[in-house]
Design a protein around this motif. Structure first.
Motif, PDB file in Angstrom:
ATOM      1  N   GLN A 222       7.594   9.315  -9.101  1.00 60.52           N
ATOM      2  CA  GLN A 222       6.671  10.442  -9.028  1.00 60.52           C
ATOM      3  C   GLN A 222       7.098  11.607  -9.915  1.00 60.52           C
ATOM      4  N   GLN A 223       8.387  11.816 -10.058  1.00 63.87           N
ATOM      5  CA  GLN A 223       8.855  12.953 -10.842  1.00 63.87           C
ATOM      6  C   GLN A 223       8.927  12.657 -12.341  1.00 63.87           C
ATOM      7  N   ASN A 224       8.486  11.482 -12.747  1.00 62.21           N
ATOM      8  CA  ASN A 224       8.366  11.164 -14.166  1.00 62.21           C
ATOM      9  C   ASN A 224       6.988  11.615 -14.628  1.00 62.21           C
ATOM     10  N   HIS A 225       6.923  12.771 -15.211  1.00 63.85           N
ATOM     11  CA  HIS A 225       5.636  13.359 -15.562  1.00 63.85           C
ATOM     12  C   HIS A 225       4.987  12.680 -16.765  1.00 63.85           C
ATOM     13  N   HIS A 226       5.680  11.743 -17.383  1.00 59.46           N
ATOM     14  CA  HIS A 226       5.099  11.003 -18.495  1.00 59.46           C
ATOM     15  C   HIS A 226       4.460   9.689 -18.026  1.00 59.46           C
ATOM     16  N   SER A 227       4.557   9.428 -16.726  1.00 59.39           N
ATOM     17  CA  SER A 227       4.020   8.178 -16.203  1.00 59.39           C
ATOM     18  C   SER A 227       2.586   8.361 -15.728  1.00 59.39           C
ATOM     19  N   ARG A 228       1.799   7.294 -15.852  1.00 56.24           N
ATOM     20  CA  ARG A 228       0.426   7.296 -15.344  1.00 56.24           C
ATOM     21  C   ARG A 228       0.327   6.589 -13.992  1.00 56.24           C
ATOM     22  N   HIS A 229       1.457   6.208 -13.423  1.00 56.68           N
ATOM     23  CA  HIS A 229       1.447   5.444 -12.176  1.00 56.68           C
ATOM     24  C   HIS A 229       2.294   6.142 -11.112  1.00 56.68           C
ATOM     25  N   ARG A 230       2.196   7.441 -11.033  1.00 53.14           N
ATOM     26  CA  ARG A 230       3.060   8.219 -10.150  1.00 53.14           C
ATOM     27  C   ARG A 230       2.672   8.095  -8.678  1.00 53.14           C
ATOM     28  N   THR A 231       1.522   7.519  -8.382  1.00 54.58           N
ATOM     29  CA  THR A 231       1.118   7.318  -6.992  1.00 54.58           C
ATOM     30  C   THR A 231       1.327   5.878  -6.527  1.00 54.58           C
ATOM     31  N   SER A 232       1.882   5.045  -7.392  1.00 52.85           N
ATOM     32  CA  SER A 232       2.016   3.624  -7.048  1.00 52.85           C
ATOM     33  C   SER A 232       2.927   3.397  -5.848  1.00 52.85           C
ATOM     34  N   LEU A 233       4.009   4.176  -5.729  1.00 54.37           N
ATOM     35  CA  LEU A 233       4.921   3.995  -4.602  1.00 54.37           C
ATOM     36  C   LEU A 233       4.203   4.204  -3.271  1.00 54.37           C
ATOM     37  N   TYR A 234       3.297   5.155  -3.245  1.00 56.51           N
ATOM     38  CA  TYR A 234       2.530   5.390  -2.033  1.00 56.51           C
ATOM     39  C   TYR A 234       1.712   4.147  -1.687  1.00 56.51           C
ATOM     40  N   GLN A 235       1.107   3.564  -2.698  1.00 52.32           N
ATOM     41  CA  GLN A 235       0.321   2.347  -2.481  1.00 52.32           C
ATOM     42  C   GLN A 235       1.211   1.185  -2.050  1.00 52.32           C
ATOM     43  N   TYR A 236       2.420   1.095  -2.618  1.00 51.64           N
ATOM     44  CA  TYR A 236       3.360   0.058  -2.202  1.00 51.64           C
ATOM     45  C   TYR A 236       3.703   0.201  -0.718  1.00 51.64           C
ATOM     46  N   PHE A 237       3.934   1.436  -0.296  1.00 49.07           N
ATOM     47  CA  PHE A 237       4.313   1.678   1.095  1.00 49.07           C
ATOM     48  C   PHE A 237       3.146   1.328   2.028  1.00 49.07           C
ATOM     49  N   GLU A 238       1.946   1.743   1.666  1.00 44.74           N
ATOM     50  CA  GLU A 238       0.773   1.403   2.472  1.00 44.74           C
ATOM     51  C   GLU A 238       0.632  -0.108   2.630  1.00 44.74           C
ATOM     52  N   GLN A 239       0.810  -0.834   1.521  1.00 43.79           N
ATOM     53  CA  GLN A 239       0.670  -2.283   1.570  1.00 43.79           C
ATOM     54  C   GLN A 239       1.747  -2.910   2.448  1.00 43.79           C
ATOM     55  N   ALA A 240       2.962  -2.394   2.373  1.00 43.94           N
ATOM     56  CA  ALA A 240       4.049  -2.924   3.200  1.00 43.94           C
ATOM     57  C   ALA A 240       3.771  -2.700   4.683  1.00 43.94           C
ATOM     58  N   LEU A 241       3.218  -1.554   5.019  1.00 46.24           N
ATOM     59  CA  LEU A 241       2.887  -1.273   6.412  1.00 46.24           C
ATOM     60  C   LEU A 241       1.800  -2.213   6.915  1.00 46.24           C
ATOM     61  N   ARG A 242       0.776  -2.426   6.098  1.00 48.04           N
ATOM     62  CA  ARG A 242      -0.311  -3.322   6.514  1.00 48.04           C
ATOM     63  C   ARG A 242       0.193  -4.761   6.667  1.00 48.04           C
ATOM     64  N   SER A 243       1.064  -5.166   5.764  1.00 48.14           N
ATOM     65  CA  SER A 243       1.609  -6.522   5.851  1.00 48.14           C
ATOM     66  C   SER A 243       2.502  -6.690   7.067  1.00 48.14           C
ATOM     67  N   HIS A 244       3.138  -5.607   7.475  1.00 45.43           N
ATOM     68  CA  HIS A 244       4.006  -5.648   8.651  1.00 45.43           C
ATOM     69  C   HIS A 244       3.200  -5.904   9.923  1.00 45.43           C
ATOM     70  N   GLY A 245       1.958  -5.445   9.932  1.00 52.17           N
ATOM     71  CA  GLY A 245       1.126  -5.639  11.116  1.00 52.17           C
ATOM     72  C   GLY A 245       1.262  -4.503  12.113  1.00 52.17           C
ATOM     73  N   ALA A 246       0.958  -4.811  13.378  1.00 53.72           N
ATOM     74  CA  ALA A 246       0.984  -3.789  14.428  1.00 53.72           C
ATOM     75  C   ALA A 246       2.344  -3.094  14.463  1.00 53.72           C
ATOM     76  N   PRO A 247       2.358  -1.772  14.687  1.00 49.31           N
ATOM     77  CA  PRO A 247       1.216  -0.911  15.037  1.00 49.31           C
ATOM     78  C   PRO A 247       0.513  -0.282  13.831  1.00 49.31           C
ATOM     79  N   PHE A 248       0.729  -0.827  12.638  1.00 53.82           N
ATOM     80  CA  PHE A 248       0.213  -0.189  11.422  1.00 53.82           C
ATOM     81  C   PHE A 248      -1.116  -0.790  10.982  1.00 53.82           C
ATOM     82  N   THR A 249      -2.023  -0.937  11.896  1.00 56.28           N
ATOM     83  CA  THR A 249      -3.359  -1.428  11.572  1.00 56.28           C
ATOM     84  C   THR A 249      -4.331  -0.260  11.604  1.00 56.28           C
TER      85      THR A 249
END
Length: 742
Positions: A222-249
């Motif tokens: 996120q602190q790499n201001h030259h990157s166009r993918h600074r929100t990707s980590l957030y998406q990675y975390f969301e996906q990991a939570l959904r894959s984990h299942g309950a209670p993250f549904t």
């Protein structure tokens, strides 16, 4: 023996959180240095099981000792024993009973740590913290304990902030399970392999399908201001939570505080990788506030470590992440890390992103929230704003007994303000919000609060909060011209019980929205009527304007009045605007005062005699949905003599005629224009009784000082803001927060 008093809790008080922040004081005429004094607190639960004493530092001030401490409570009654020690001797004591009633029917905050699929399960830890022999602060187990203890600190802090805002002691609860209780040091001191178990906050270990290399890719930092993918980590975390299942549904609408275990400070790149400080609320889905683990080693694992971690002045060193230059010491890293993470979690709950203060930016302020060591008492910290507190109090996570159920319409209801007239044409402002009106503020032109009225609480002992859903804001008609002459701004801010807000930098244009204007100090009432464009289609905001057809001479002498001796109608394909010229050589643009309307091939003007200036019979205005720019498209003025000028540009079915009644005269114009190009979107007339206008004294002189009857955008006035800046709710819940300092 001195008397030890607790200042923010009462004996036999009922609380609904496990971790409680308590403040206290002890009067002493011979206050010693704080190194010689400390407070020891022990707690006995409903089964007579006593905790080990917890020692907390004390601030020695003028004739008193002050302290702060955290208590970990058990369900049911808890007897808390406070003892003030001075040079090894007890010099003051007190006991209180606190009844902890967990509200298990409310949704909790979930804690989660995301780890890469090939993670080494270690976090960054500088040599000054770990020494040469131990990994006590760098393992996954340490990260779990530190996140758990930090979450309990957040819980206590928010409850105290709600209490200080007079919104009752409310906070989130944590998802808990039965396991080893790591919140005190005693779990490490058990003999014969015995473990101390209890109901403690559960920390989910969530596996990502990404590798360490993928999480630490500089292109997703996120602190790499030259990157166009600074929100990707957030998406990675969301996906990991959904894959984990309950209670993250999404069905359960969880709110999650997520820590990225594999965050790392890359010395070679001078960049924190696998870290993002982001928080996003999704009321119908999964809400996540996330942060990296690059500062986590500085956090406390249990209660006994809180003072030490918040007072550790050891430098972090060159291999540790000095995040934004705010972490030169371990105590700074602890404050900044815990506080900034809480900022993201608060945003996941729904707090606003536009607050000036971010938790943890000021090391001393964060520390003084939990331990009191300063020689001077601190004022209320700039933490949770009233607006955010009100917004959060509408959530199920922050409910307390006796709260009324909040409907979706109340939670989302905007705040509206309009001008209303009573039967005697007295003006007042009416504020409405289905959730109730919490607060009304008036501000001066510099934004400083001049008056404030609170309605969001009744008194300290009130069982429930019952603010008005409709509130009348009285306007001082008699003092209007005395205190707000020369078109000075008077800002207004109204906050609803749901945290929604209405702000306007100048309240006087609101008074012009009614079809009547009462002249202060008289019984005279002016009438107004206008034609508005059917479709504005504007992107740059509107400015309001008004002008009378007579005005004070340029020297300000109220005994001499200049009359309108020329009216220029600037009409081309559309209605660009109108310019009124006066006999003293001045002029007034009916639109943005700093823009002369361009007009076009149909622009026309007419010179008027003094008698003709108040003898306008009719103003015809054309409005058409297909008009260029979305404004009005034509204007024609007709005098009583039948003389007319201007252009209409529309068939008669799109023309409206503004006329004075037989017993009235047109004395001025008003309207609204596009602030960027001046195109007119509303044009109206102001009328007065003919008997007054033609009378011996004419119109009252104070009429020429009324802000709502002048072009408040005049560059010569005190108003620097041409824009109609009403703000009903400046939240944008759908946007992701990038860096917390951006």
């Amino acid at each position: 023996m001195s008397v030890l008093r607790l200042t923010n809790v009462a004996d036999k008080e009922i609380v609904h959180q496990r971790c409680l922040l308590v403040t206290g004081t002890c009067d002493d005429d011979k206050a010693a240095t704080p190194k010689e004094v400390f407070v020891a607190v022990s707690i006995q639960d409903a089964f007579s099981k006593a905790s080990d004493p917890q020692n907390w530092p004390v601030a020695a001030r003028y004739k008193s000792y002050d302290f702060r401490c955290l208590l970990m409570l058990q369900p049911g009654p808890n007897i808390a024993d406070f003892r003030l020690f001075h040079q090894g001797r007890v010099c003051a004591t007190t006991k209180i009973t606190l009844n902890y009633q967990p509200l298990l029917q409310l949704p909790p905050l979930h804690l989660a740590i995301m780890v890469a699929k090939d993670s080494p399960l270690m976090i960054d830890c500088p040599p000054v913290k770990r020494g040469a022999f131990t990994s006590a602060h760098s393992t996954l187990d340490a990260a779990v304990s530190k996140l758990r203890m930090t979450a309990y600190m957040w819980q206590a802090l928010l409850a105290e902030e709600f209490r200080s805002l007079k919104l009752r002691r409310r906070t989130f609860r944590l998802e808990e399970q039965w396991e080893t209780d790591t919140t005190t040091f005693s779990h490490l001191q058990c003999d014969s392999g015995e473990t101390i178990a209890g109901s403690v906050a559960k920390v989910h270990i969530v596996r990502s399908d990404k590798t360490v290399a993928e999480l630490r890719d500089p292109q997703v930092a996120q602190q790499n201001h030259h990157s166009r993918h600074r929100t990707s980590l957030y998406q990675y975390f969301e996906q990991a939570l959904r894959s984990h299942g309950a209670p993250f549904t999404s069905r359960t609408r969880p709110v999650v505080a997520g820590l990225v275990l594999d965050s790392h400070f890359s010395v070679s790149q001078s960049l924190i990788v696998a870290h993002a400080a982001m928080g996003q609320t999704k009321p119908t889905g999964l809400s996540l506030g996330m942060f990296g683990s690059h500062l986590t080693c500085s956090w406390p694992r249990f209660l006994e470590e809180i003072p030490a971690c918040l007072m550790d002045a050891n430098p972090t060193g060159d291999t540790f992440a000095n995040d934004h230059g705010r972490c030169p010491t371990l105590q700074a890293a602890c404050s900044y890390g815990q506080g900034s993470f809480l900022t993201q979690v608060a945003q996941a709950f729904g707090a606003s992103r536009d607050t000036d203060f971010v938790y943890g930016k000021k090391v001393d302020e964060w520390r003084q929230r939990f331990i009191d060591i300063s020689s001077s008492p601190a004022s209320r910290f700039a933490g949770l704003s009233l607006r955010d507190a009100l917004k959060l109090s509408m959530m199920d996570h922050f409910r307390v007994p006796l709260d009324e159920r909040v409907t979706p319409s109340e939670r989302e209801s905007p705040v509206s303000v309009r001008c209303v007239l009573d039967s005697k044409y007295n003006r007042f402002l009416e504020a409405k919000c289905l959730a109730g009106i919490a607060l009304v503020r008036f501000k001066d032109r510099k934004g400083q609060i001049t008056e404030q009225f609170d309605y969001y609480y009744l008194d300290a002992s009130a069982d429930s909060i019952q603010p008005p859903a409709v509130h009348q804001i009285v306007i001082d008609e008699e003092g209007l011209e005395k205190t707000h002459d020369n078109r000075k701004k008077r800002g207004l801010e109204v906050i609803g019980m749901n945290g929604n807000i209405y702000t306007i930098s100048n309240v006087w244009p609101l008074l012009a929205d009614q079809p009547f204007v009462k002249v202060p100090g008289t019984s005279l009432v002016l009438s107004k009527r206008s034609v508005k464009a059917r479709e504005a289609g504007l992107k740059h905001g509107l400015c309001r304007w008004a002008t009378l057809l007579k005005r004070k001479y340029g020297d300000g002498n109220a005994t001499r009045l200049a009359y309108a001796n020329r009216i220029d109608l600037r009409v081309g394909v559309i209605m660009d605007g109108v310019v009124v010229y006066f006999s003293d050589g001045t002029k007034c643009n009916c639109g943005p005062a700093n823009q002369t309307p361009l007009g076009g091939h149909q622009a026309r003007d007419r010179t008027l005699s003094q008698g003709e200036s108040l003898d306008i019979r009719q103003v015809s205005i054309a409005s058409n949905r297909s008009g260029w720019g979305g404004g009005l498209i034509g204007c024609r003025v007709t005098l009583a003599s039948g003389a007319a000028w201007g252009a209409i540009n529309a068939p008669k079915e799109h023309v409206q005629h503004l006329m004075a009644q037989p017993d009235e005269r047109i004395i001025g114009f008003y309207g609204r224009s596009d602030i960027s190009n001046g195109f007119t979107v509303e044009f109206g007339i102001i009328t007065a009784p003919k008997s007054v206008v033609d009378g011996e004294d004419g119109l009252p002189r104070q009429i020429y000082d009324m802000p709502e009857l002048q072009n408040v955008n005049d560059p010569g006035s005190d108003d620097e803001d041409d824009e109609d800046d009403e703000d009903h709710d400046d939240e944008d819940e759908g946007d992701e927060d990038e860096d917390m300092d951006n």
